[in-house]
Every structure is written in C-alpha cells, then in structure tokens.
Motif scaffolding. Sequence first.
Motif, PDB file in Angstrom:
ATOM      1  N   GLN A   5    -128.761  50.731 -48.173  1.00 14.68           N
ATOM      2  CA  GLN A   5    -130.071  50.940 -48.795  1.00 14.68           C
ATOM      3  C   GLN A   5    -130.068  52.180 -49.688  1.00 14.68           C
ATOM      4  N   GLN A   6    -129.436  53.255 -49.237  1.00 13.02           N
ATOM      5  CA  GLN A   6    -129.377  54.477 -50.046  1.00 13.02           C
ATOM      6  C   GLN A   6    -128.601  54.235 -51.341  1.00 13.02           C
ATOM      7  N   THR A   7    -127.501  53.519 -51.243  1.00 10.41           N
ATOM      8  CA  THR A   7    -126.718  53.206 -52.440  1.00 10.41           C
ATOM      9  C   THR A   7    -127.531  52.337 -53.389  1.00 10.41           C
ATOM     10  N   ALA A   8    -128.216  51.351 -52.848  1.00  3.89           N
ATOM     11  CA  ALA A   8    -129.052  50.482 -53.681  1.00  3.89           C
ATOM     12  C   ALA A   8    -130.127  51.296 -54.393  1.00  3.89           C
ATOM     13  N   MET A   9    -130.753  52.226 -53.685  1.00  9.06           N
ATOM     14  CA  MET A   9    -131.787  53.053 -54.302  1.00  9.06           C
ATOM     15  C   MET A   9    -131.201  53.957 -55.381  1.00  9.06           C
ATOM     16  N   GLN A  10    -130.008  54.502 -55.164  1.00  3.34           N
ATOM     17  CA  GLN A  10    -129.352  55.308 -56.203  1.00  3.34           C
ATOM     18  C   GLN A  10    -129.129  54.462 -57.452  1.00  3.34           C
ATOM     19  N   MET A  11    -128.660  53.253 -57.252  1.00  2.00           N
ATOM     20  CA  MET A  11    -128.419  52.353 -58.376  1.00  2.00           C
ATOM     21  C   MET A  11    -129.721  52.070 -59.134  1.00  2.00           C
ATOM     22  N   ILE A  12    -130.771  51.771 -58.401  1.00  2.00           N
ATOM     23  CA  ILE A  12    -132.062  51.453 -59.019  1.00  2.00           C
ATOM     24  C   ILE A  12    -132.610  52.670 -59.768  1.00  2.00           C
ATOM     25  N   LEU A  13    -132.515  53.838 -59.171  1.00  2.00           N
ATOM     26  CA  LEU A  13    -133.038  55.047 -59.811  1.00  2.00           C
ATOM     27  C   LEU A  13    -132.271  55.378 -61.091  1.00  2.00           C
ATOM     28  N   HIS A  14    -130.942  55.327 -61.039  1.00  2.00           N
ATOM     29  CA  HIS A  14    -130.149  55.627 -62.236  1.00  2.00           C
ATOM     30  C   HIS A  14    -130.362  54.566 -63.318  1.00  2.00           C
ATOM     31  N   ALA A  15    -130.431  53.305 -62.919  1.00  2.00           N
ATOM     32  CA  ALA A  15    -130.678  52.242 -63.891  1.00  2.00           C
ATOM     33  C   ALA A  15    -132.072  52.398 -64.505  1.00  2.00           C
ATOM     34  N   GLY A  16    -133.036  52.789 -63.691  1.00  2.00           N
ATOM     35  CA  GLY A  16    -134.389  53.032 -64.205  1.00  2.00           C
ATOM     36  C   GLY A  16    -134.424  54.185 -65.184  1.00  2.00           C
ATOM     37  N   ASP A  17    -133.693  55.251 -64.872  1.00  2.00           N
ATOM     38  CA  ASP A  17    -133.608  56.384 -65.801  1.00  2.00           C
ATOM     39  C   ASP A  17    -132.957  55.940 -67.106  1.00  2.00           C
ATOM     40  N   ALA A  18    -131.933  55.114 -67.014  1.00  2.00           N
ATOM     41  CA  ALA A  18    -131.273  54.603 -68.215  1.00  2.00           C
ATOM     42  C   ALA A  18    -132.256  53.800 -69.060  1.00  2.00           C
ATOM     43  N   THR A  33    -130.770  44.877 -61.569  1.00  2.00           N
ATOM     44  CA  THR A  33    -131.324  45.920 -62.432  1.00  2.00           C
ATOM     45  C   THR A  33    -130.223  46.593 -63.238  1.00  2.00           C
ATOM     46  N   LEU A  34    -129.129  46.923 -62.583  1.00  2.00           N
ATOM     47  CA  LEU A  34    -128.008  47.574 -63.270  1.00  2.00           C
ATOM     48  C   LEU A  34    -127.455  46.690 -64.381  1.00  2.00           C
ATOM     49  N   MET A  35    -127.211  45.438 -64.080  1.00  2.00           N
ATOM     50  CA  MET A  35    -126.611  44.553 -65.078  1.00  2.00           C
ATOM     51  C   MET A  35    -127.571  44.287 -66.236  1.00  2.00           C
ATOM     52  N   THR A  36    -128.852  44.185 -65.946  1.00  2.00           N
ATOM     53  CA  THR A  36    -129.840  43.980 -67.009  1.00  2.00           C
ATOM     54  C   THR A  36    -129.910  45.194 -67.918  1.00  2.00           C
ATOM     55  N   VAL A  37    -129.957  46.375 -67.331  1.00  2.00           N
ATOM     56  CA  VAL A  37    -130.018  47.603 -68.127  1.00  2.00           C
ATOM     57  C   VAL A  37    -128.735  47.779 -68.933  1.00  2.00           C
ATOM     58  N   ASN A  38    -127.611  47.421 -68.354  1.00  2.00           N
ATOM     59  CA  ASN A  38    -126.364  47.513 -69.106  1.00  2.00           C
ATOM     60  C   ASN A  38    -126.404  46.584 -70.323  1.00  2.00           C
ATOM     61  N   SER A  39    -126.933  45.384 -70.146  1.00  2.00           N
ATOM     62  CA  SER A  39    -127.080  44.460 -71.269  1.00  2.00           C
ATOM     63  C   SER A  39    -128.039  45.020 -72.319  1.00  2.00           C
ATOM     64  N   GLU A  40    -129.103  45.650 -71.866  1.00  2.00           N
ATOM     65  CA  GLU A  40    -130.045  46.282 -72.795  1.00  2.00           C
ATOM     66  C   GLU A  40    -129.350  47.391 -73.586  1.00  2.00           C
ATOM     67  N   TRP A  41    -128.465  48.140 -72.930  1.00  2.00           N
ATOM     68  CA  TRP A  41    -127.734  49.210 -73.622  1.00  2.00           C
ATOM     69  C   TRP A  41    -126.838  48.621 -74.705  1.00  2.00           C
ATOM     70  N   VAL A  42    -126.138  47.548 -74.367  1.00  2.00           N
ATOM     71  CA  VAL A  42    -125.264  46.896 -75.353  1.00  2.00           C
ATOM     72  C   VAL A  42    -126.092  46.430 -76.547  1.00  2.00           C
ATOM     73  N   THR A  43    -127.244  45.829 -76.281  1.00  2.00           N
ATOM     74  CA  THR A  43    -128.108  45.352 -77.351  1.00  2.00           C
ATOM     75  C   THR A  43    -128.606  46.506 -78.222  1.00  2.00           C
ATOM     76  N   ALA A  44    -129.061  47.578 -77.601  1.00  2.00           N
ATOM     77  CA  ALA A  44    -129.545  48.732 -78.369  1.00  2.00           C
ATOM     78  C   ALA A  44    -128.424  49.342 -79.207  1.00  2.00           C
ATOM     79  N   ASN A  45    -127.246  49.443 -78.635  1.00  2.00           N
ATOM     80  CA  ASN A  45    -126.106  50.000 -79.355  1.00  2.00           C
ATOM     81  C   ASN A  45    -125.758  49.130 -80.572  1.00  2.00           C
ATOM     82  N   ASN A  46    -125.766  47.814 -80.385  1.00  2.00           N
ATOM     83  CA  ASN A  46    -125.503  46.902 -81.498  1.00  2.00           C
ATOM     84  C   ASN A  46    -126.614  46.965 -82.541  1.00  2.00           C
TER      85      ASN A  46
END
Length: 122
Positions: free
Chosen positions: A10-23, A85-98
């Motif tokens: 759960q702690q790892t999942a929350m870290q992932m969600i928080l960092h992805a949200g910040d991204a 959340t992580l994979m969606t945000v990563n895709s959003e980053w790729v799109t923004a970069n492109n």
Amino acid sequence: MDDDKHEALQQTAMQMILHAGDARVWLRAAYEAIADQDFSKTREVLAKAKADITLAHKAQTQLIQDEARGTRHDASLLFNHAQDTLMTVNSEWVTANNLLGVIQVLVTRIDAIEALVRDDEV
C-alpha cells in the motif's frame, strides 16, 4: 498476505500515485507553457514531470524485482490503480513531449511566412 507485506504494498502504491499525480501537475504547466510559446519553460517542466515519473517507476520496479525473487503479493486494487495512473501519466508525458516538437516546427514556419509577408509589404 501478512500485514507487513500488505502495508508495504500500500505504501509503494501511494508513492506511485503521489509521484504520478505530481507529474500530471507538471504536465498541465507544460501545456500552458506550450500555449504561451515559452518553450524553455516547457522543457523545464517536462523534465520535472519526467523526474516524478521516474520516482514512481522506481517504486513499481522494486515490487516487480521483489516478486521476481520470490516475494509474492496478493492482488491489490490500490496497486492496480497506481500502475494505471503511472502508465497513463507516462503516456501523457510522451504526448506533451511530441506536441512540443510539433508546435515548435509550426511556430518556426509561421514566423518565416510572416517575415516573407512583411518583406513583400515593404
């Protein structure tokens, strides 16, 4: 799953969600900077978004490596959400970069056309 493993998951999942949200917040700033044609700022905030994505990915990778070593984790809706959340945000980053690259090319071309028009008017 014992309570300690469940809590760690759960702690790892929350870290992932928080960092992805910040991204995602950084990505919103990147889109605003693209709209303002502030490409330097866009690159800066895209780098910050990528840093948060990397932190989220490292947390995920640790769990994957643990499982590869034999540590089993029960299914977790929270962890599934974190991965999504992580994979969606990563895709959003790729799109923004492109998009940044495309907009830069368009702005350069528009500037060149406007310069030609100004020269013809003189």
